[in-house]
Design a protein around this motif. Structure first.
Motif, PDB file in Angstrom:
ATOM      1  N   LEU A 105      13.708  54.048  15.576  1.00 45.63           N
ATOM      2  CA  LEU A 105      13.448  52.615  15.511  1.00 45.63           C
ATOM      3  C   LEU A 105      12.083  52.621  15.858  1.00 45.63           C
ATOM      4  CD1 LEU A 105      14.015  49.610  15.623  1.00 45.63           C
ATOM      5  CD2 LEU A 105      14.491  49.795  18.044  1.00 45.63           C
ATOM      6  N   SER A 106      11.282  53.467  16.824  1.00 43.36           N
ATOM      7  CA  SER A 106      10.114  53.417  16.874  1.00 43.36           C
ATOM      8  C   SER A 106       9.168  54.003  15.575  1.00 43.36           C
ATOM      9  CB  SER A 106       9.706  54.483  17.940  1.00 43.36           C
ATOM     10  OG  SER A 106       9.829  55.892  17.858  1.00 43.36           O
ATOM     11  N   GLY A 107       9.871  54.592  14.823  1.00 44.92           N
ATOM     12  CA  GLY A 107       9.413  55.137  13.586  1.00 44.92           C
ATOM     13  C   GLY A 107       9.136  54.138  12.622  1.00 44.92           C
ATOM     14  N   VAL A 164       5.626  49.835  19.446  1.00 45.00           N
ATOM     15  CA  VAL A 164       6.226  51.164  19.446  1.00 45.00           C
ATOM     16  C   VAL A 164       5.762  51.928  20.742  1.00 45.00           C
ATOM     17  CG1 VAL A 164       5.340  53.692  18.808  1.00 45.00           C
ATOM     18  CG2 VAL A 164       5.606  51.713  17.221  1.00 45.00           C
ATOM     19  N   SER A 165       4.746  51.521  21.652  1.00 40.81           N
ATOM     20  CA  SER A 165       4.629  52.065  22.988  1.00 40.81           C
ATOM     21  C   SER A 165       5.596  51.753  23.809  1.00 40.81           C
ATOM     22  CB  SER A 165       3.100  51.556  23.643  1.00 40.81           C
ATOM     23  OG  SER A 165       2.197  51.953  22.482  1.00 40.81           O
ATOM     24  N   ILE A 166       6.222  50.437  23.682  1.00 40.57           N
ATOM     25  CA  ILE A 166       7.253  49.999  24.589  1.00 40.57           C
ATOM     26  C   ILE A 166       8.528  50.769  24.379  1.00 40.57           C
ATOM     27  CG2 ILE A 166       8.852  47.912  25.077  1.00 40.57           C
ATOM     28  CD1 ILE A 166       5.945  47.498  26.258  1.00 40.57           C
ATOM     29  N   ILE A 167       8.688  51.036  23.081  1.00 35.41           N
ATOM     30  CA  ILE A 167      10.164  51.930  22.768  1.00 35.41           C
ATOM     31  C   ILE A 167       9.839  53.129  23.401  1.00 35.41           C
ATOM     32  CG2 ILE A 167      11.424  52.457  20.918  1.00 35.41           C
ATOM     33  CD1 ILE A 167      10.517  49.997  19.320  1.00 35.41           C
ATOM     34  N   VAL A 168       8.789  53.736  23.174  1.00 34.50           N
ATOM     35  CA  VAL A 168       8.646  55.180  23.461  1.00 34.50           C
ATOM     36  C   VAL A 168       8.782  55.486  24.925  1.00 34.50           C
ATOM     37  CG1 VAL A 168       7.162  57.163  23.131  1.00 34.50           C
ATOM     38  CG2 VAL A 168       7.389  55.920  21.265  1.00 34.50           C
TER      39      VAL A 168
END
Length: 310
Positions: A75-77, A171-175
């Motif tokens: 998902l981050s991808g 992306v930063s939140i997901i990772v």
């Protein structure tokens, strides 16, 4: 405790990574391809080199991935690749320098998303830095405001860069939920998702007409701007303190501004430079927790301190 030689190596790694990243806009424009095509080949070549690196380092064994973490990484991808498409599209319709500086509003969006989705507290200081950054955006847009329409290229470029910054913050939140997974492996998953996601959109039939220079630009974007920079940054992160990393990360926009000027003769107006400095400093200030209202907070702390009675 890190040895001075390790710290020096980390410093060189971070500087090198940021210099390389600052040139990304040049290679995107020089490829003379649509953003979808550029990002597809960046992901393709990046995945090849990252897979080789992860294999030689043994990262593909005992990955620690579960079905849940694999889905989170994938998902981050999706968001990362979409962020690249928007940023590269902004290079085509606005200047590299303008797009890159505005793209660095991402720490501010990270703060806002932390408030919305992670339950973080929005302090007066954080809100003030966010407002200062967006005032900087207004200054960057300002000199040409009289020529703007909602369909103008410059406004579209600014909007795309802001959209890219928002997606990178996502992306930063997901990772943050993938702390136990090797970052190189996360990057490999992200670019692999990009290959699958963009393959139907990329104009693969046109590859037979690519010049040697176009293939070289795409290969550099995959090998250097994706694989090498990830390796250098993740290595530097282990050797350097967070405040120093935050400072060094601003080499990226400075290099981008210089590249835009020397390669394409595009320079920011003084007002735009002032706006850019506001954005970059606000992002740094949020990362470092700088206070704008220290007196009010100190009074609160004094008021909360128990009074000593004899």
């Amino acid at each position: 405790m890190l040895l001075p030689t390790e710290r020096s190596r980390g410093l060189l790694e971070m500087i090198a990574a940021m210099i390389v990243m600052g040139t990304v806009g040049y290679f995107v424009l020089e490829s003379q391809l649509a953003p979808y095509d550029v990002v597809f080949f960046r992901c393709l070549f990046g995945a090849i080199f990252l897979a080789l690196y992860c294999y030689t380092r043994g990262f593909l064994r005992n990955t620690g991935l579960t079905r849940k973490t694999l889905l989170i990484a994938a998902l981050s991808g999706v968001f990362l690749v979409t962020n690249w498409v928007m940023l590269f599209a902004s290079f085509n319709v606005a200047s590299i320098s303008t797009s890159t500086v505005i793209y660095h509003t991402q720490p501010l969006f990270f703060v806002l998303m932390g408030v919305l989705f992670l339950g973080d507290k929005l302090t007066r200081d954080k809100l003030a830095w966010v407002l200062i950054a967006f005032a900087g955006v207004v200054l960057i847009v300002g000199p040409d405001m009289g020529e703007f329409s909602f369909a103008s290229a410059e406004l579209l470029g600014v909007s795309l860069a802001i959209g890219a910054a928002i997606l990178y913050a996502v992306v930063s939140i997901i990772v943050k939920h993938l702390k136990e997974i090797k970052p190189h492996l996360i990057a490999l998953i992200q670019v692999s998702v990009g290959v699958v996601l963009l393959a139907p959109l990329a104009n693969l039939e046109a590859t037979s007409g690519f010049s040697q220079a176009q293939w070289t630009n795409l290969l550099i974007l995959g090998a250097f701007h994706t694989c090498l920079t990830y390796i250098l940054m993740y290595s530097a992160f282990k050797k350097l303190p967070t405040p120093l990393i935050a400072v060094l990360s601003y080499i990226y926009p400075v290099v981008a501004i210089l590249v835009d000027y020397f390669a394409y003769g595009k320079a920011m107006h003084l007002v735009q430079i002032a706006g850019g400095m506001m954005i970059l400093f606000a992002g740094y200030a949020v990362n470092q927790g700088f206070l704008i209202f220290p007196r009010a907070q100190s009074r609160s702390a004094v008021a909360a301190t128990p009074v000593k009675r004899d």
